[in-house]
Write a protein that holds these residues in place. Structure first.
Motif, mmCIF file in Angstrom:
data_model
loop_
_atom_site.group_PDB
_atom_site.id
_atom_site.type_symbol
_atom_site.label_atom_id
_atom_site.label_comp_id
_atom_site.label_asym_id
_atom_site.label_seq_id
_atom_site.Cartn_x
_atom_site.Cartn_y
_atom_site.Cartn_z
ATOM 1 N N LEU A 47 15.615 24.628 27.952
ATOM 2 C CA LEU A 47 16.401 24.253 26.497
ATOM 3 C C LEU A 47 16.062 25.621 25.823
ATOM 4 O O LEU A 47 14.665 25.730 25.754
ATOM 5 N N LYS A 48 16.723 25.715 24.858
ATOM 6 C CA LYS A 48 16.799 26.876 23.806
ATOM 7 C C LYS A 48 16.945 26.491 22.195
ATOM 8 O O LYS A 48 17.057 25.014 22.133
ATOM 9 N N ASN A 49 16.051 26.788 22.029
ATOM 10 C CA ASN A 49 15.836 26.009 20.324
ATOM 11 C C ASN A 49 16.451 26.772 19.435
ATOM 12 O O ASN A 49 17.435 27.606 19.631
ATOM 13 N N LYS A 50 16.139 26.659 18.453
ATOM 14 C CA LYS A 50 17.848 27.795 17.607
ATOM 15 C C LYS A 50 17.098 29.048 17.073
ATOM 16 O O LYS A 50 17.969 29.382 17.068
ATOM 17 N N GLU A 51 15.993 29.034 17.264
ATOM 18 C CA GLU A 51 15.157 30.678 17.720
ATOM 19 C C GLU A 51 15.713 31.860 18.702
ATOM 20 O O GLU A 51 15.553 32.910 18.805
ATOM 21 N N GLY A 52 16.303 30.714 19.592
ATOM 22 C CA GLY A 52 16.578 31.162 21.345
ATOM 23 C C GLY A 52 15.438 31.219 22.231
ATOM 24 O O GLY A 52 15.508 31.666 22.925
ATOM 25 N N TYR A 53 13.877 30.582 21.860
ATOM 26 C CA TYR A 53 12.894 30.976 22.526
ATOM 27 C C TYR A 53 13.215 29.663 23.447
ATOM 28 O O TYR A 53 13.354 28.328 23.148
ATOM 29 N N ALA A 54 13.327 29.400 24.797
ATOM 30 C CA ALA A 54 13.263 28.472 25.718
ATOM 31 C C ALA A 54 12.265 27.933 25.610
ATOM 32 O O ALA A 54 10.784 28.213 25.414
ATOM 33 N N LEU A 55 12.238 26.589 25.980
ATOM 34 C CA LEU A 55 10.972 25.840 26.125
ATOM 35 C C LEU A 55 10.999 24.894 27.198
ATOM 36 O O LEU A 55 12.512 24.271 27.552
ATOM 37 N N MET A 56 10.741 25.129 28.803
ATOM 38 C CA MET A 56 10.740 24.579 29.219
ATOM 39 C C MET A 56 10.581 23.061 29.457
ATOM 40 O O MET A 56 9.775 22.556 28.936
ATOM 41 N N LYS A 57 11.570 22.473 30.817
ATOM 42 C CA LYS A 57 11.427 21.341 31.155
ATOM 43 C C LYS A 57 9.662 20.430 31.166
ATOM 44 O O LYS A 57 9.686 19.484 30.600
ATOM 45 N N LYS A 58 8.896 21.442 31.338
ATOM 46 C CA LYS A 58 7.406 20.628 31.358
ATOM 47 C C LYS A 58 6.437 20.810 30.603
ATOM 48 O O LYS A 58 6.491 19.558 29.652
ATOM 49 N N GLU A 59 7.413 21.754 29.985
ATOM 50 C CA GLU A 59 6.670 21.800 28.001
ATOM 51 C C GLU A 59 6.661 20.851 27.102
ATOM 52 O O GLU A 59 6.392 20.044 26.943
ATOM 53 N N GLN A 60 8.363 20.847 27.687
ATOM 54 C CA GLN A 60 9.134 19.316 26.741
ATOM 55 C C GLN A 60 8.575 17.954 27.064
ATOM 56 O O GLN A 60 8.157 17.161 26.044
ATOM 57 N N LYS A 61 8.312 17.752 28.691
ATOM 58 C CA LYS A 61 7.722 16.545 29.124
ATOM 59 C C LYS A 61 6.046 16.307 28.488
ATOM 60 O O LYS A 61 5.937 15.187 28.062
ATOM 61 N N LEU A 62 6.142 17.653 28.378
ATOM 62 C CA LEU A 62 4.199 17.033 27.233
ATOM 63 C C LEU A 62 4.109 16.592 26.077
ATOM 64 O O LEU A 62 3.957 15.946 25.627
ATOM 65 N N THR A 63 4.807 17.357 25.742
ATOM 66 C CA THR A 63 5.601 17.303 24.158
ATOM 67 C C THR A 63 5.950 15.467 24.216
ATOM 68 O O THR A 63 4.932 15.104 23.051
ATOM 69 N N LYS A 64 6.826 14.665 24.587
ATOM 70 C CA LYS A 64 7.390 13.870 24.478
ATOM 71 C C LYS A 64 5.786 12.988 25.115
ATOM 72 O O LYS A 64 5.692 11.865 23.847
#
Length: 176
Positions: free
Chosen positions: A3-20
């Motif tokens: 996933l890309k954030n507003k600034e264009g940096y990638a947010l990996m699915k694994k990182e997003q899962k950890l964040t959740k």
């Protein structure tokens, strides 16, 4: 999936899962603090049904002075909410990110009133929302400074913070 954030940096699915997961743990801790007043027994909860709709009015005044400590604690408690919302809603506008932080605070205030377990206070809602905004700004700052590594670093800091808070709260509940 990336996933890309507003600034264009990638947010990996694994990182997003950890964040959740970290956000869910944080919400459980926040619920225990705000609604259950860090009590182990529900019978120990106060029976208070009070509502204050005057910002920084009587509820924020202790011994004739504004209780800055309470105001600061409320804001600080919601900084992680802003960080998590900003990370999970990375493509959202700044204003759209504020809504979940304010909404979560509003839900806590309504639940306190509904279950008569605390004072419902507009001052708390305002300060909690300010804390959420600070968290959003911190996330933006990390994104500018660390670019694509920002969310990984924030997740590591959040994980360390979660472990420390759980340990501290466990010690506090054992002592009491």
């Amino acid at each position: 999936m990336i996933l890309k954030n507003k600034e264009g940096y990638a947010l990996m699915k694994k990182e997003q899962k950890l964040t959740k997961i970290l956000f869910a743990i944080y919400l459980v801790i926040l619920t225990w603090i705000i609604l259950f007043k860090m009590q182990v027994s529900i019978g120990d909860l106060p029976n208070i049904r009070n509502i204050n709709l005057i910002p920084y009015g009587q509820s924020a005044i202790v011994n004739g002075r504004i209780d800055l400590e309470e105001i600061i604690y409320n804001a600080v408690a919601f900084i992680p909410v802003g960080v998590y919302v900003a990370m999970l809603g990375s493509g959202w506008s700044f204003w759209k990110k504020i809504l979940p932080a304010a909404g979560i605070s509003l839900i806590y205030e309504i639940l306190q009133y509904a279950f008569a377990i605390g004072a419902t206070d507009i001052t708390d809602l305002i300060n909690n929302t300010i804390g959420g905004i600070v968290g959003i700004l911190i996330t933006m700052l990390f994104s500018m400074m660390l670019k694509e590594r920002a969310y990984k670093v924030l997740n590591i800091l959040a994980a360390i913070g979660t472990v420390l808070v759980v340990g501290l709260l466990t010690m506090l509940s054992v002592v009491n």
